[in-house]
Design an enzyme around this catalytic site. Structure first.
Site, short mmCIF file in Angstrom:
data_model
loop_
_atom_site.label_atom_id
_atom_site.label_comp_id
_atom_site.label_asym_id
_atom_site.label_seq_id
_atom_site.Cartn_x
_atom_site.Cartn_y
_atom_site.Cartn_z
N ASP A 184 45.91 41.37 29.84
CA ASP A 184 46.67 40.71 28.77
C ASP A 184 48.11 41.21 28.76
O ASP A 184 49.06 40.42 28.78
CB ASP A 184 46.01 40.99 27.40
CG ASP A 184 44.51 40.76 27.44
OD1 ASP A 184 44.10 39.61 27.58
OD2 ASP A 184 43.74 41.75 27.36
N GLU B 46 42.98 38.93 36.37
CA GLU B 46 43.90 37.79 36.51
C GLU B 46 45.18 38.18 37.23
O GLU B 46 45.55 37.58 38.23
CB GLU B 46 44.22 37.25 35.11
CG GLU B 46 45.08 36.04 35.15
CD GLU B 46 45.02 35.22 33.87
OE1 GLU B 46 46.05 34.70 33.49
OE2 GLU B 46 43.95 35.08 33.25
O1 TRH Z 1 42.67 44.94 33.94
P1 TRH Z 1 42.07 43.61 34.17
O2 TRH Z 1 40.64 43.58 34.35
O3 TRH Z 1 42.50 42.71 32.99
C1 TRH Z 1 41.98 41.59 32.38
C2 TRH Z 1 41.49 41.90 31.00
O4 TRH Z 1 40.20 42.44 31.07
C3 TRH Z 1 41.50 40.65 30.19
O5 TRH Z 1 40.94 40.82 28.92
C4 TRH Z 1 40.78 39.57 30.95
O6 TRH Z 1 40.88 38.43 30.25
C5 TRH Z 1 41.46 39.39 32.27
O7 TRH Z 1 41.36 40.59 33.01
C6 TRH Z 1 40.91 38.25 33.09
O8 TRH Z 1 42.71 42.93 35.49
P2 TRH Z 1 44.16 42.33 35.80
O9 TRH Z 1 44.35 41.03 35.10
O10 TRH Z 1 44.28 42.31 37.24
O11 TRH Z 1 45.21 43.36 35.20
C7 TRH Z 1 45.46 44.59 35.75
C8 TRH Z 1 46.93 44.94 35.61
O12 TRH Z 1 47.12 46.30 35.92
C9 TRH Z 1 47.82 44.14 36.55
O13 TRH Z 1 49.00 43.77 35.87
C10 TRH Z 1 48.16 45.11 37.64
C11 TRH Z 1 48.16 46.41 36.89
N1 TRH Z 1 47.95 47.63 37.68
C12 TRH Z 1 48.96 48.57 37.70
O14 TRH Z 1 50.04 48.36 37.12
N2 TRH Z 1 48.76 49.73 38.39
C13 TRH Z 1 47.61 50.00 39.05
O15 TRH Z 1 47.48 51.08 39.67
C14 TRH Z 1 46.58 49.00 39.03
C15 TRH Z 1 45.30 49.26 39.78
C16 TRH Z 1 46.78 47.84 38.33
#
Ligand code: TRH
Length: 380
Positions: free
Chosen positions: A20, A276
Protein backbone atom coordinates in the site's frame (compact mmCIF):
# COMPACT_ATOMS: atom_id res chain seq x y z
CA UNK A 1 2.32 16.31 -20.84
CA UNK A 2 2.07 19.95 -19.56
CA UNK A 3 3.23 20.66 -16.02
CA UNK A 4 0.23 21.09 -13.76
CA UNK A 5 0.16 23.42 -10.83
CA UNK A 6 -2.38 21.29 -9.07
CA UNK A 7 -2.64 20.11 -5.51
CA UNK A 8 -3.09 16.40 -4.96
CA UNK A 9 -3.99 14.51 -1.80
CA UNK A 10 -3.21 10.79 -1.76
CA UNK A 11 -4.63 8.76 1.11
CA UNK A 12 -3.03 5.47 2.14
CA UNK A 13 -3.97 3.09 4.92
CA UNK A 14 -1.39 0.40 5.45
CA UNK A 15 -3.47 -2.78 5.55
CA UNK A 16 -0.43 -5.01 5.93
CA UNK A 17 3.06 -5.44 4.54
CA UNK A 18 4.50 -2.81 2.22
CA UNK A 19 2.44 -2.74 -0.98
CA UNK A 20 0.00 0.00 0.00
CA UNK A 21 2.68 2.43 1.00
CA UNK A 22 5.04 1.13 -1.71
CA UNK A 23 2.63 2.06 -4.48
CA UNK A 24 1.44 5.41 -3.07
CA UNK A 25 4.94 6.63 -2.20
CA UNK A 26 6.15 5.80 -5.69
CA UNK A 27 3.17 7.55 -7.29
CA UNK A 28 3.48 10.64 -5.06
CA UNK A 29 7.15 11.11 -5.95
CA UNK A 30 6.47 10.71 -9.63
CA UNK A 31 3.63 13.24 -9.67
CA UNK A 32 5.96 15.78 -8.05
CA UNK A 33 9.05 15.02 -10.11
CA UNK A 34 7.46 14.61 -13.52
CA UNK A 35 4.22 16.56 -13.43
CA UNK A 36 4.96 19.53 -11.18
CA UNK A 37 2.12 18.58 -8.84
CA UNK A 38 2.05 19.57 -5.15
CA UNK A 39 1.36 16.31 -3.36
CA UNK A 40 0.36 15.55 0.20
CA UNK A 41 0.64 11.86 1.03
CA UNK A 42 -1.50 10.89 4.03
CA UNK A 43 -0.25 7.69 5.67
CA UNK A 44 -1.61 6.07 8.82
CA UNK A 45 1.49 3.95 9.56
CA UNK A 46 4.80 5.76 9.31
CA UNK A 47 6.74 2.78 10.65
CA UNK A 48 5.90 0.68 7.59
CA UNK A 49 6.89 3.70 5.48
CA UNK A 50 10.23 3.94 7.29
CA UNK A 51 11.27 0.51 5.98
CA UNK A 52 11.05 1.79 2.39
CA UNK A 53 12.38 5.25 3.17
CA UNK A 54 14.61 5.27 6.28
CA UNK A 55 14.80 9.10 6.27
CA UNK A 56 11.20 9.28 7.48
CA UNK A 57 10.70 10.80 10.93
CA UNK A 58 8.08 8.46 12.34
CA UNK A 59 7.06 11.03 14.97
CA UNK A 60 6.48 13.99 12.65
CA UNK A 61 2.92 14.96 11.86
CA UNK A 62 4.18 16.68 8.73
CA UNK A 63 7.45 16.53 6.80
CA UNK A 64 8.77 16.86 3.27
CA UNK A 65 10.49 13.88 1.69
CA UNK A 66 11.78 14.03 -1.88
CA UNK A 67 9.41 16.90 -2.64
CA UNK A 68 6.35 15.10 -1.24
CA UNK A 69 4.58 16.52 1.80
CA UNK A 70 4.16 13.47 4.01
CA UNK A 71 1.35 13.80 6.54
CA UNK A 72 0.68 11.40 9.35
CA UNK A 73 -2.98 10.38 8.97
CA UNK A 74 -3.84 10.38 12.66
CA UNK A 75 -7.04 8.92 14.11
CA UNK A 76 -7.87 12.40 15.37
CA UNK A 77 -8.37 14.24 12.06
CA UNK A 78 -7.35 17.91 11.93
CA UNK A 79 -9.43 19.84 9.34
CA UNK A 80 -7.62 20.86 6.14
CA UNK A 81 -8.69 22.27 2.78
CA UNK A 82 -9.35 19.64 0.15
CA UNK A 83 -6.98 19.41 -2.84
CA UNK A 84 -7.80 19.65 -6.56
CA UNK A 85 -7.32 15.91 -7.04
CA UNK A 86 -8.02 13.37 -4.31
CA UNK A 87 -6.85 9.78 -4.53
CA UNK A 88 -8.09 7.16 -2.11
CA UNK A 89 -5.70 4.27 -2.54
CA UNK A 90 -7.10 0.76 -2.50
CA UNK A 91 -10.62 1.78 -1.45
CA UNK A 92 -9.53 3.34 1.82
CA UNK A 93 -12.24 5.37 3.58
CA UNK A 94 -11.52 9.12 3.71
CA UNK A 95 -12.13 11.03 6.96
CA UNK A 96 -15.70 12.35 6.91
CA UNK A 97 -14.54 15.92 7.70
CA UNK A 98 -12.28 15.73 4.63
CA UNK A 99 -15.20 14.60 2.46
CA UNK A 100 -17.15 17.62 3.71
CA UNK A 101 -14.18 19.80 2.80
CA UNK A 102 -14.29 18.32 -0.74
CA UNK A 103 -17.98 19.16 -1.01
CA UNK A 104 -17.40 22.70 0.28
CA UNK A 105 -14.97 23.63 -2.49
CA UNK A 106 -16.30 26.06 -5.10
CA UNK A 107 -15.21 23.54 -7.73
CA UNK A 108 -15.33 20.01 -6.35
CA UNK A 109 -12.13 17.99 -6.68
CA UNK A 110 -11.55 15.07 -8.99
CA UNK A 111 -11.94 12.15 -6.59
CA UNK A 112 -10.62 8.74 -7.57
CA UNK A 113 -10.21 5.36 -6.07
CA UNK A 114 -6.88 3.86 -7.12
CA UNK A 115 -7.65 0.17 -7.27
CA UNK A 116 -5.57 -2.99 -6.95
CA UNK A 117 -3.70 -4.24 -9.97
CA UNK A 118 -5.28 -7.02 -11.95
CA UNK A 119 -4.85 -8.47 -15.44
CA UNK A 120 -8.48 -9.56 -15.58
CA UNK A 121 -10.44 -8.53 -18.65
CA UNK A 122 -13.33 -6.85 -16.79
CA UNK A 123 -10.92 -4.18 -15.53
CA UNK A 124 -10.92 -2.52 -18.97
CA UNK A 125 -14.69 -2.03 -18.82
CA UNK A 126 -14.63 -0.55 -15.32
CA UNK A 127 -11.60 1.72 -15.56
CA UNK A 128 -12.62 5.38 -15.43
CA UNK A 129 -16.28 4.74 -14.65
CA UNK A 130 -18.11 6.85 -12.08
CA UNK A 131 -18.45 5.18 -8.71
CA UNK A 132 -20.38 6.57 -5.70
CA UNK A 133 -21.10 10.23 -4.91
CA UNK A 134 -20.60 12.09 -1.65
CA UNK A 135 -23.11 14.93 -1.73
CA UNK A 136 -22.43 16.33 -5.24
CA UNK A 137 -18.82 15.06 -5.39
CA UNK A 138 -18.40 12.20 -7.83
CA UNK A 139 -15.89 9.44 -7.27
CA UNK A 140 -14.28 7.54 -10.17
CA UNK A 141 -12.69 4.13 -10.49
CA UNK A 142 -9.09 4.19 -11.64
CA UNK A 143 -7.66 0.78 -12.41
CA UNK A 144 -4.01 0.05 -13.03
CA UNK A 145 -3.49 -2.76 -15.49
CA UNK A 146 -1.61 -4.50 -18.26
CA UNK A 147 -4.24 -4.23 -20.96
CA UNK A 148 -4.90 -1.32 -23.30
CA UNK A 149 -7.74 0.74 -21.87
CA UNK A 150 -6.60 0.46 -18.24
CA UNK A 151 -4.62 3.00 -16.20
CA UNK A 152 -1.33 1.20 -16.90
CA UNK A 153 1.58 0.59 -14.55
CA UNK A 154 3.77 2.87 -12.47
CA UNK A 155 6.94 3.54 -14.44
CA UNK A 156 9.20 6.52 -13.87
CA UNK A 157 10.62 8.44 -16.81
CA UNK A 158 13.89 6.96 -18.05
CA UNK A 159 13.54 3.88 -15.86
CA UNK A 160 14.24 1.38 -18.62
CA UNK A 161 17.26 3.30 -19.85
CA UNK A 162 18.67 3.45 -16.32
CA UNK A 163 18.02 -0.24 -15.88
CA UNK A 164 19.67 -1.12 -19.18
CA UNK A 165 22.76 0.98 -18.40
CA UNK A 166 23.10 -0.71 -15.01
CA UNK A 167 22.67 -4.19 -16.48
CA UNK A 168 25.40 -3.43 -19.03
CA UNK A 169 27.78 -2.26 -16.34
CA UNK A 170 29.30 -5.17 -14.37
CA UNK A 171 31.37 -2.78 -12.22
CA UNK A 172 28.26 -0.87 -11.10
CA UNK A 173 26.55 -4.15 -10.26
CA UNK A 174 29.57 -5.38 -8.32
CA UNK A 175 29.78 -2.14 -6.34
CA UNK A 176 26.08 -2.26 -5.52
CA UNK A 177 26.19 -5.89 -4.44
CA UNK A 178 29.36 -5.40 -2.41
CA UNK A 179 27.55 -2.58 -0.59
CA UNK A 180 25.10 -5.24 0.54
CA UNK A 181 27.92 -7.58 1.51
CA UNK A 182 27.37 -9.80 -1.53
CA UNK A 183 30.34 -11.27 -3.34
CA UNK A 184 28.86 -13.15 -6.21
CA UNK A 185 30.47 -16.57 -6.46
CA UNK A 186 31.94 -16.87 -9.97
CA UNK A 187 29.71 -18.75 -12.37
CA UNK A 188 26.78 -18.64 -9.94
CA UNK A 189 23.38 -17.44 -11.05
CA UNK A 190 21.90 -14.78 -8.79
CA UNK A 191 18.32 -15.17 -7.59
CA UNK A 192 16.40 -12.79 -5.33
CA UNK A 193 13.66 -14.17 -3.12
CA UNK A 194 10.84 -11.99 -1.77
CA UNK A 195 7.77 -14.03 -0.90
CA UNK A 196 5.17 -14.87 1.71
CA UNK A 197 5.49 -18.08 3.73
CA UNK A 198 5.54 -20.92 1.20
CA UNK A 199 5.38 -24.68 1.73
CA UNK A 200 6.90 -25.17 -1.74
CA UNK A 201 10.16 -23.43 -0.84
CA UNK A 202 11.96 -26.50 0.55
CA UNK A 203 11.55 -28.41 -2.71
CA UNK A 204 12.80 -25.46 -4.73
CA UNK A 205 15.86 -25.07 -2.49
CA UNK A 206 16.49 -28.83 -2.79
CA UNK A 207 16.40 -28.48 -6.56
CA UNK A 208 18.81 -25.52 -6.50
CA UNK A 209 21.21 -27.27 -4.13
CA UNK A 210 21.42 -30.35 -6.35
CA UNK A 211 21.60 -28.39 -9.62
CA UNK A 212 24.67 -28.55 -11.87
CA UNK A 213 24.64 -24.71 -12.00
CA UNK A 214 25.64 -22.90 -8.82
CA UNK A 215 23.10 -20.49 -7.34
CA UNK A 216 23.56 -17.54 -5.03
CA UNK A 217 20.17 -16.85 -3.45
CA UNK A 218 19.61 -13.40 -1.94
CA UNK A 219 16.82 -13.17 0.59
CA UNK A 220 15.85 -9.77 2.00
CA UNK A 221 14.65 -10.06 5.61
CA UNK A 222 10.95 -10.82 5.68
CA UNK A 223 8.18 -13.37 5.95
CA UNK A 224 9.88 -16.18 3.99
CA UNK A 225 12.82 -16.40 6.40
CA UNK A 226 11.05 -18.93 8.64
CA UNK A 227 10.84 -21.41 5.76
CA UNK A 228 14.47 -20.75 4.83
CA UNK A 229 15.52 -21.41 8.45
CA UNK A 230 13.58 -24.63 8.49
CA UNK A 231 15.23 -25.85 5.31
CA UNK A 232 18.71 -24.90 6.53
CA UNK A 233 18.01 -26.32 9.98
CA UNK A 234 19.09 -23.11 11.72
CA UNK A 235 17.43 -20.50 13.94
CA UNK A 236 17.55 -16.72 14.06
CA UNK A 237 18.56 -15.97 10.48
CA UNK A 238 19.32 -12.27 10.09
CA UNK A 239 20.86 -9.94 7.54
CA UNK A 240 24.43 -10.93 6.79
CA UNK A 241 23.96 -14.67 7.34
CA UNK A 242 25.46 -16.89 4.62
CA UNK A 243 24.88 -20.64 4.42
CA UNK A 244 26.11 -23.03 1.77
CA UNK A 245 24.42 -26.31 0.86
CA UNK A 246 26.03 -28.04 -2.13
CA UNK A 247 25.47 -25.85 -5.21
CA UNK A 248 23.35 -23.35 -3.30
CA UNK A 249 24.57 -20.34 -1.32
CA UNK A 250 21.83 -18.68 0.71
CA UNK A 251 22.48 -15.14 1.87
CA UNK A 252 20.15 -12.99 3.96
CA UNK A 253 20.08 -9.30 3.04
CA UNK A 254 18.78 -6.34 4.96
CA UNK A 255 15.47 -4.95 3.72
CA UNK A 256 16.76 -2.18 1.46
CA UNK A 257 15.42 1.24 0.47
CA UNK A 258 12.84 1.13 -2.28
CA UNK A 259 15.17 2.54 -4.96
CA UNK A 260 17.88 0.07 -3.95
CA UNK A 261 15.46 -2.79 -4.33
CA UNK A 262 15.27 -1.95 -8.06
CA UNK A 263 19.03 -2.36 -8.29
CA UNK A 264 18.78 -5.71 -6.59
CA UNK A 265 16.18 -6.90 -9.11
CA UNK A 266 18.26 -5.55 -11.99
CA UNK A 267 21.32 -7.42 -10.70
CA UNK A 268 19.66 -10.83 -10.49
CA UNK A 269 19.15 -13.45 -13.19
CA UNK A 270 15.83 -14.47 -11.72
CA UNK A 271 13.54 -12.68 -9.29
CA UNK A 272 10.90 -14.14 -7.02
CA UNK A 273 8.55 -11.30 -6.06
CA UNK A 274 5.16 -10.88 -4.42
CA UNK A 275 2.17 -8.59 -3.89
CA UNK A 276 1.86 -5.72 -6.32
CA UNK A 277 4.73 -3.27 -6.40
CA UNK A 278 7.67 -5.70 -6.37
CA UNK A 279 5.78 -7.72 -9.00
CA UNK A 280 5.70 -4.72 -11.34
CA UNK A 281 9.31 -3.78 -10.60
CA UNK A 282 10.46 -7.30 -11.54
CA UNK A 283 8.75 -6.83 -14.90
CA UNK A 284 10.73 -3.63 -15.49
CA UNK A 285 13.89 -5.57 -14.54
CA UNK A 286 13.24 -7.60 -17.72
CA UNK A 287 14.52 -10.86 -16.27
CA UNK A 288 12.64 -14.16 -15.83
CA UNK A 289 10.56 -14.06 -12.66
CA UNK A 290 8.22 -15.85 -10.31
CA UNK A 291 5.21 -14.19 -8.65
CA UNK A 292 3.81 -15.05 -5.23
CA UNK A 293 0.40 -13.43 -5.41
CA UNK A 294 -1.24 -11.92 -2.31
CA UNK A 295 -3.77 -14.44 -1.03
CA UNK A 296 -7.40 -13.33 -0.90
CA UNK A 297 -10.59 -14.76 0.54
CA UNK A 298 -12.34 -17.47 -1.46
CA UNK A 299 -9.21 -17.83 -3.57
CA UNK A 300 -10.18 -14.95 -5.85
CA UNK A 301 -6.44 -14.28 -6.22
CA UNK A 302 -6.19 -17.44 -8.30
CA UNK A 303 -8.36 -15.85 -11.01
CA UNK A 304 -5.98 -12.91 -11.02
CA UNK A 305 -3.02 -15.24 -11.29
CA UNK A 306 -4.56 -17.04 -14.27
CA UNK A 307 -5.50 -13.75 -15.92
CA UNK A 308 -1.91 -12.57 -15.70
CA UNK A 309 -0.51 -15.89 -16.90
CA UNK A 310 -2.81 -15.80 -19.90
CA UNK A 311 -1.26 -12.52 -20.97
CA UNK A 312 2.31 -13.14 -19.87
CA UNK A 313 2.75 -16.61 -21.33
CA UNK A 314 1.52 -15.56 -24.77
CA UNK A 315 4.27 -15.73 -27.35
CA UNK A 316 6.24 -18.48 -25.60
CA UNK A 317 6.57 -21.93 -27.17
CA UNK A 318 4.07 -24.46 -25.81
CA UNK A 319 6.69 -26.32 -23.71
CA UNK A 320 8.07 -23.08 -22.22
CA UNK A 321 4.55 -21.91 -21.48
CA UNK A 322 3.76 -25.15 -19.75
CA UNK A 323 7.00 -25.08 -17.76
CA UNK A 324 6.76 -21.49 -16.49
CA UNK A 325 3.00 -21.69 -15.94
CA UNK A 326 3.53 -24.90 -13.98
CA UNK A 327 6.22 -23.27 -11.85
CA UNK A 328 4.02 -20.27 -11.02
CA UNK A 329 0.99 -22.41 -10.21
CA UNK A 330 3.02 -24.77 -8.00
CA UNK A 331 4.59 -21.83 -6.12
CA UNK A 332 1.20 -20.30 -5.47
CA UNK A 333 -0.25 -23.60 -4.31
CA UNK A 334 2.75 -24.30 -2.05
CA UNK A 335 3.39 -27.49 -4.03
CA UNK A 336 6.53 -29.36 -5.03
CA UNK A 337 8.67 -27.19 -7.31
CA UNK A 338 11.34 -29.72 -8.34
CA UNK A 339 10.10 -30.85 -11.76
CA UNK A 340 8.73 -27.44 -12.63
CA UNK A 341 12.06 -25.77 -11.87
CA UNK A 342 13.95 -28.32 -13.93
CA UNK A 343 11.67 -27.89 -16.93
CA UNK A 344 11.77 -24.12 -16.58
CA UNK A 345 15.57 -24.17 -16.67
CA UNK A 346 15.44 -25.94 -20.06
CA UNK A 347 13.86 -22.85 -21.62
CA UNK A 348 16.14 -20.24 -20.05
CA UNK A 349 17.27 -18.33 -23.20
CA UNK A 350 13.70 -18.15 -24.43
CA UNK A 351 12.45 -16.94 -21.04
CA UNK A 352 15.15 -14.28 -20.91
CA UNK A 353 14.19 -12.92 -24.33
CA UNK A 354 10.56 -13.10 -23.41
CA UNK A 355 11.04 -11.08 -20.21
CA UNK A 356 12.65 -8.31 -22.30
CA UNK A 357 9.90 -8.36 -24.90
CA UNK A 358 7.19 -8.26 -22.22
CA UNK A 359 8.89 -5.32 -20.53
CA UNK A 360 9.03 -3.36 -23.80
CA UNK A 361 5.45 -4.20 -24.66
CA UNK A 362 4.23 -2.97 -21.27
CA UNK A 363 6.39 0.14 -21.50
CA UNK A 364 4.70 1.07 -24.79
CA UNK A 365 1.57 2.00 -22.78
CA UNK A 366 1.26 5.31 -20.93
CA UNK A 367 2.51 4.98 -17.35
CA UNK A 368 0.04 5.22 -14.48
CA UNK A 369 1.03 8.70 -13.24
CA UNK A 370 0.75 10.12 -16.77
CA UNK A 371 -2.59 8.35 -17.20
CA UNK A 372 -3.89 9.91 -13.97
CA UNK A 373 -2.80 13.36 -15.09
CA UNK A 374 -4.42 12.80 -18.50
CA UNK A 375 -7.62 11.71 -16.76
CA UNK A 376 -7.59 14.93 -14.75
CA UNK A 377 -6.89 17.11 -17.81
CA UNK A 378 -9.81 15.50 -19.66
CA UNK A 379 -12.05 15.96 -16.65
CA UNK A 380 -11.49 19.72 -16.08
O1 TRH B 1 4.63 -6.20 0.83
P1 TRH B 1 3.65 -6.74 -0.13
O2 TRH B 1 3.20 -8.10 0.10
O3 TRH B 1 2.46 -5.76 -0.15
C1 TRH B 1 1.11 -5.86 -0.45
C2 TRH B 1 0.27 -5.70 0.78
O4 TRH B 1 0.20 -6.93 1.46
C3 TRH B 1 -1.09 -5.24 0.38
O5 TRH B 1 -1.98 -5.18 1.45
C4 TRH B 1 -1.60 -6.14 -0.71
O6 TRH B 1 -2.78 -5.65 -1.12
C5 TRH B 1 -0.64 -6.11 -1.85
O7 TRH B 1 0.60 -6.62 -1.42
C6 TRH B 1 -1.10 -6.88 -3.06
O8 TRH B 1 4.26 -6.71 -1.63
P2 TRH B 1 4.59 -5.51 -2.63
O9 TRH B 1 3.34 -4.93 -3.19
O10 TRH B 1 5.53 -6.05 -3.59
O11 TRH B 1 5.30 -4.39 -1.77
C7 TRH B 1 6.59 -4.50 -1.28
C8 TRH B 1 7.29 -3.16 -1.31
O12 TRH B 1 8.48 -3.23 -0.57
C9 TRH B 1 7.67 -2.73 -2.72
O13 TRH B 1 7.44 -1.34 -2.87
C10 TRH B 1 9.15 -2.99 -2.79
C11 TRH B 1 9.56 -2.75 -1.37
N1 TRH B 1 10.80 -3.38 -0.92
C12 TRH B 1 11.83 -2.56 -0.51
O14 TRH B 1 11.73 -1.33 -0.57
N2 TRH B 1 12.98 -3.14 -0.05
C13 TRH B 1 13.15 -4.48 0.03
O15 TRH B 1 14.23 -4.96 0.46
C14 TRH B 1 12.06 -5.31 -0.43
C15 TRH B 1 12.24 -6.81 -0.39
C16 TRH B 1 10.92 -4.73 -0.88
Amino acid sequence: MPELNTRWDIFCTVVDNFGDIGVTWRLARQLVAEHGAAVRLWVDDLRAFERLCPQIDTHAAQQVQQGVEVRHWATQWQPVEAADVVIAAFACQLPSAYMDAMAERAKPPLWMNLDYLSAEEWVVGCHGLPSVKYKHVQKFFFFPGFRTGTGGLLREQGLLQRRQAFQQDPAAQRTFLQGLGVDRASGAQLISLFAYENAGLASWLDALASDSTATHLLVPEGRILGDVEQWLGVDGLAAGAVHIRDALTVQVLPFVRQDQYDLLLWSCDFNAVRGEDSFVRAQWAARPMLWHIYQQEEDVHLDKLEAFLELYLEGLSAPAREALGGLWRAWNAGEDMTDHWQSTRKHWPQLQKHAQAWCLEQASQADLAAALVRFYVNWI
